[in-house]
Design a protein around this motif. Structure first.
Motif, PDB file in Angstrom:
ATOM      1  N   LYS A  76       0.835  -1.201   0.000  1.00  0.00           N
ATOM      2  CA  LYS A  76       0.000   0.000   0.000  1.00  0.00           C
ATOM      3  C   LYS A  76       0.864   1.243   0.000  1.00  0.00           C
ATOM      4  O   LYS A  76       0.573   2.209  -0.694  1.00  0.00           O
ATOM      5  CB  LYS A  76      -0.925   0.008   1.218  1.00  0.00           C
ATOM      6  CG  LYS A  76      -2.081  -0.953   1.114  1.00  0.00           C
ATOM      7  CD  LYS A  76      -2.927  -0.921   2.366  1.00  0.00           C
ATOM      8  CE  LYS A  76      -3.981  -2.013   2.327  1.00  0.00           C
ATOM      9  NZ  LYS A  76      -4.724  -2.107   3.577  1.00  0.00           N
ATOM     10  N   ALA A  77       1.944   1.212   0.782  1.00  0.00           N
ATOM     11  CA  ALA A  77       2.850   2.358   0.831  1.00  0.00           C
ATOM     12  C   ALA A  77       3.501   2.594  -0.525  1.00  0.00           C
ATOM     13  O   ALA A  77       3.808   3.711  -0.889  1.00  0.00           O
ATOM     14  CB  ALA A  77       3.921   2.139   1.894  1.00  0.00           C
ATOM     15  N   ALA A  78       3.693   1.515  -1.295  1.00  0.00           N
ATOM     16  CA  ALA A  78       4.296   1.638  -2.620  1.00  0.00           C
ATOM     17  C   ALA A  78       3.277   2.108  -3.647  1.00  0.00           C
ATOM     18  O   ALA A  78       3.627   2.346  -4.795  1.00  0.00           O
ATOM     19  CB  ALA A  78       4.898   0.308  -3.044  1.00  0.00           C
ATOM     20  N   GLY A  79       2.003   2.211  -3.274  1.00  0.00           N
ATOM     21  CA  GLY A  79       0.973   2.704  -4.168  1.00  0.00           C
ATOM     22  C   GLY A  79       0.452   1.655  -5.141  1.00  0.00           C
ATOM     23  O   GLY A  79      -0.012   1.991  -6.223  1.00  0.00           O
ATOM     24  N   LEU A  80       0.488   0.380  -4.777  1.00  0.00           N
ATOM     25  CA  LEU A  80       0.010  -0.690  -5.644  1.00  0.00           C
ATOM     26  C   LEU A  80      -1.490  -0.853  -5.523  1.00  0.00           C
ATOM     27  O   LEU A  80      -2.075  -0.629  -4.466  1.00  0.00           O
ATOM     28  CB  LEU A  80       0.697  -2.013  -5.283  1.00  0.00           C
ATOM     29  CG  LEU A  80       2.209  -2.071  -5.442  1.00  0.00           C
ATOM     30  CD1 LEU A  80       2.731  -3.411  -4.975  1.00  0.00           C
ATOM     31  CD2 LEU A  80       2.612  -1.827  -6.891  1.00  0.00           C
ATOM     32  N   SER A  81      -2.121  -1.287  -6.611  1.00  0.00           N
ATOM     33  CA  SER A  81      -3.556  -1.555  -6.587  1.00  0.00           C
ATOM     34  C   SER A  81      -3.808  -2.802  -5.748  1.00  0.00           C
ATOM     35  O   SER A  81      -2.889  -3.571  -5.458  1.00  0.00           O
ATOM     36  CB  SER A  81      -4.067  -1.784  -8.011  1.00  0.00           C
ATOM     37  OG  SER A  81      -3.545  -2.988  -8.523  1.00  0.00           O
ATOM     38  N   GLU A  82      -5.071  -3.027  -5.382  1.00  0.00           N
ATOM     39  CA  GLU A  82      -5.403  -4.207  -4.571  1.00  0.00           C
ATOM     40  C   GLU A  82      -5.076  -5.492  -5.315  1.00  0.00           C
ATOM     41  O   GLU A  82      -4.597  -6.454  -4.733  1.00  0.00           O
ATOM     42  CB  GLU A  82      -6.881  -4.174  -4.172  1.00  0.00           C
ATOM     43  CG  GLU A  82      -7.159  -3.193  -3.060  1.00  0.00           C
ATOM     44  CD  GLU A  82      -8.559  -3.336  -2.511  1.00  0.00           C
ATOM     45  OE1 GLU A  82      -9.079  -4.475  -2.469  1.00  0.00           O
ATOM     46  OE2 GLU A  82      -9.128  -2.315  -2.107  1.00  0.00           O
ATOM     47  N   LYS A  83      -5.317  -5.502  -6.628  1.00  0.00           N
ATOM     48  CA  LYS A  83      -5.036  -6.685  -7.432  1.00  0.00           C
ATOM     49  C   LYS A  83      -3.529  -6.966  -7.451  1.00  0.00           C
ATOM     50  O   LYS A  83      -3.099  -8.109  -7.285  1.00  0.00           O
ATOM     51  CB  LYS A  83      -5.552  -6.470  -8.853  1.00  0.00           C
ATOM     52  CG  LYS A  83      -5.572  -7.700  -9.698  1.00  0.00           C
ATOM     53  CD  LYS A  83      -6.260  -7.412 -11.032  1.00  0.00           C
ATOM     54  CE  LYS A  83      -6.359  -8.662 -11.862  1.00  0.00           C
ATOM     55  NZ  LYS A  83      -7.031  -8.400 -13.143  1.00  0.00           N
ATOM     56  N   ALA A  84      -2.732  -5.922  -7.609  1.00  0.00           N
ATOM     57  CA  ALA A  84      -1.276  -6.083  -7.613  1.00  0.00           C
ATOM     58  C   ALA A  84      -0.776  -6.521  -6.234  1.00  0.00           C
ATOM     59  O   ALA A  84       0.131  -7.344  -6.121  1.00  0.00           O
ATOM     60  CB  ALA A  84      -0.599  -4.787  -8.029  1.00  0.00           C
ATOM     61  N   GLN A  85      -1.391  -5.979  -5.170  1.00  0.00           N
ATOM     62  CA  GLN A  85      -1.019  -6.383  -3.811  1.00  0.00           C
ATOM     63  C   GLN A  85      -1.304  -7.856  -3.598  1.00  0.00           C
ATOM     64  O   GLN A  85      -0.499  -8.572  -3.003  1.00  0.00           O
ATOM     65  CB  GLN A  85      -1.804  -5.563  -2.787  1.00  0.00           C
ATOM     66  CG  GLN A  85      -1.404  -4.112  -2.711  1.00  0.00           C
ATOM     67  CD  GLN A  85      -2.306  -3.342  -1.764  1.00  0.00           C
ATOM     68  OE1 GLN A  85      -2.773  -3.879  -0.779  1.00  0.00           O
ATOM     69  NE2 GLN A  85      -2.544  -2.078  -2.067  1.00  0.00           N
ATOM     70  N   ALA A  86      -2.454  -8.321  -4.098  1.00  0.00           N
ATOM     71  CA  ALA A  86      -2.824  -9.730  -3.940  1.00  0.00           C
ATOM     72  C   ALA A  86      -1.831 -10.631  -4.671  1.00  0.00           C
ATOM     73  O   ALA A  86      -1.413 -11.664  -4.144  1.00  0.00           O
ATOM     74  CB  ALA A  86      -4.231  -9.963  -4.451  1.00  0.00           C
ATOM     75  N   ARG A  87      -1.443 -10.254  -5.899  1.00  0.00           N
ATOM     76  CA  ARG A  87      -0.459 -11.049  -6.648  1.00  0.00           C
ATOM     77  C   ARG A  87       0.878 -11.086  -5.925  1.00  0.00           C
ATOM     78  O   ARG A  87       1.523 -12.125  -5.834  1.00  0.00           O
ATOM     79  CB  ARG A  87      -0.262 -10.471  -8.050  1.00  0.00           C
ATOM     80  CG  ARG A  87      -1.361 -10.824  -9.022  1.00  0.00           C
ATOM     81  CD  ARG A  87      -0.947 -10.504 -10.439  1.00  0.00           C
ATOM     82  NE  ARG A  87      -0.461  -9.139 -10.587  1.00  0.00           N
ATOM     83  CZ  ARG A  87      -1.138  -8.149 -11.164  1.00  0.00           C
ATOM     84  NH1 ARG A  87      -2.332  -8.361 -11.655  1.00  0.00           N
ATOM     85  NH2 ARG A  87      -0.614  -6.949 -11.253  1.00  0.00           N
ATOM     86  N   LEU A  88       1.300  -9.942  -5.392  1.00  0.00           N
ATOM     87  CA  LEU A  88       2.562  -9.853  -4.665  1.00  0.00           C
ATOM     88  C   LEU A  88       2.528 -10.729  -3.412  1.00  0.00           C
ATOM     89  O   LEU A  88       3.463 -11.477  -3.130  1.00  0.00           O
ATOM     90  CB  LEU A  88       2.841  -8.400  -4.290  1.00  0.00           C
ATOM     91  CG  LEU A  88       4.143  -8.100  -3.574  1.00  0.00           C
ATOM     92  CD1 LEU A  88       5.328  -8.460  -4.454  1.00  0.00           C
ATOM     93  CD2 LEU A  88       4.211  -6.629  -3.195  1.00  0.00           C
ATOM     94  N   THR A  89       1.446 -10.662  -2.661  1.00  0.00           N
ATOM     95  CA  THR A  89       1.300 -11.466  -1.449  1.00  0.00           C
ATOM     96  C   THR A  89       1.329 -12.950  -1.782  1.00  0.00           C
ATOM     97  O   THR A  89       2.027 -13.732  -1.129  1.00  0.00           O
ATOM     98  CB  THR A  89      -0.025 -11.126  -0.736  1.00  0.00           C
ATOM     99  OG1 THR A  89      -0.033  -9.734  -0.433  1.00  0.00           O
ATOM    100  CG2 THR A  89      -0.189 -11.926   0.538  1.00  0.00           C
ATOM    101  N   LYS A  90       0.604 -13.347  -2.832  1.00  0.00           N
ATOM    102  CA  LYS A  90       0.559 -14.755  -3.238  1.00  0.00           C
ATOM    103  C   LYS A  90       1.947 -15.246  -3.648  1.00  0.00           C
ATOM    104  O   LYS A  90       2.376 -16.323  -3.247  1.00  0.00           O
ATOM    105  CB  LYS A  90      -0.422 -14.922  -4.393  1.00  0.00           C
ATOM    106  CG  LYS A  90      -0.643 -16.346  -4.816  1.00  0.00           C
ATOM    107  CD  LYS A  90      -1.689 -16.428  -5.917  1.00  0.00           C
ATOM    108  CE  LYS A  90      -1.895 -17.855  -6.370  1.00  0.00           C
ATOM    109  NZ  LYS A  90      -2.887 -17.938  -7.448  1.00  0.00           N
ATOM    110  N   ALA A  91       2.665 -14.441  -4.416  1.00  0.00           N
ATOM    111  CA  ALA A  91       4.009 -14.829  -4.864  1.00  0.00           C
ATOM    112  C   ALA A  91       4.971 -14.958  -3.688  1.00  0.00           C
ATOM    113  O   ALA A  91       5.767 -15.897  -3.622  1.00  0.00           O
ATOM    114  CB  ALA A  91       4.547 -13.806  -5.861  1.00  0.00           C
TER     115      ALA A  91
END
Length: 101
Positions: A76-91
């Motif tokens: 969130k601090a990096a300004g990522l969308s929720e979809k991008a955050q979800a992909r990052l968390t999953k990876a």
């Protein structure tokens, strides 16, 4: 004000003079034109400080498990969308689970 030549800067950083010239021409490293080209030591320090990589801030609470909310708060601090955050968390979870087994 202490000034250094390109050769002195390259020797100090352990790189080539070509790299120092590229930094100058790209505008990343301020310099004093002339023969020889001079670089202020304070400008070199500021340039190096601006090039430093900063670590990401997610926390692993115990080996193999993630602390709740730690990855998404950095995303969130990096300004990522929720979809991008979800992909990052999953990876990241997939990477951690592979390293734990």
């Amino acid at each position: 004000m202490r000034t250094l030549t390109e050769q002195e800067v390259a020797a100090r950083l352990g790189c080539s003079t070509s790299k120092i010239k590229r930094w100058r021409r790209a505008g990343a490293l301020p310099y004093i034109p002339g023969r020889p080209v001079l670089i202020d030591e304070a400008d070199l320090d500021a340039c190096l400080e601006s090039m430093k990589c900063r670590p990401t801030s997610y926390v692993v609470s115990t080996p193999g498990t993630l602390k709740a909310g730690s990855i998404s708060s950095g995303a969130k601090a990096a300004g990522l969308s929720e979809k991008a955050q979800a992909r990052l968390t999953k990876a990241r979870r997939k990477r951690i689970s592979r390293s734990g087994s």
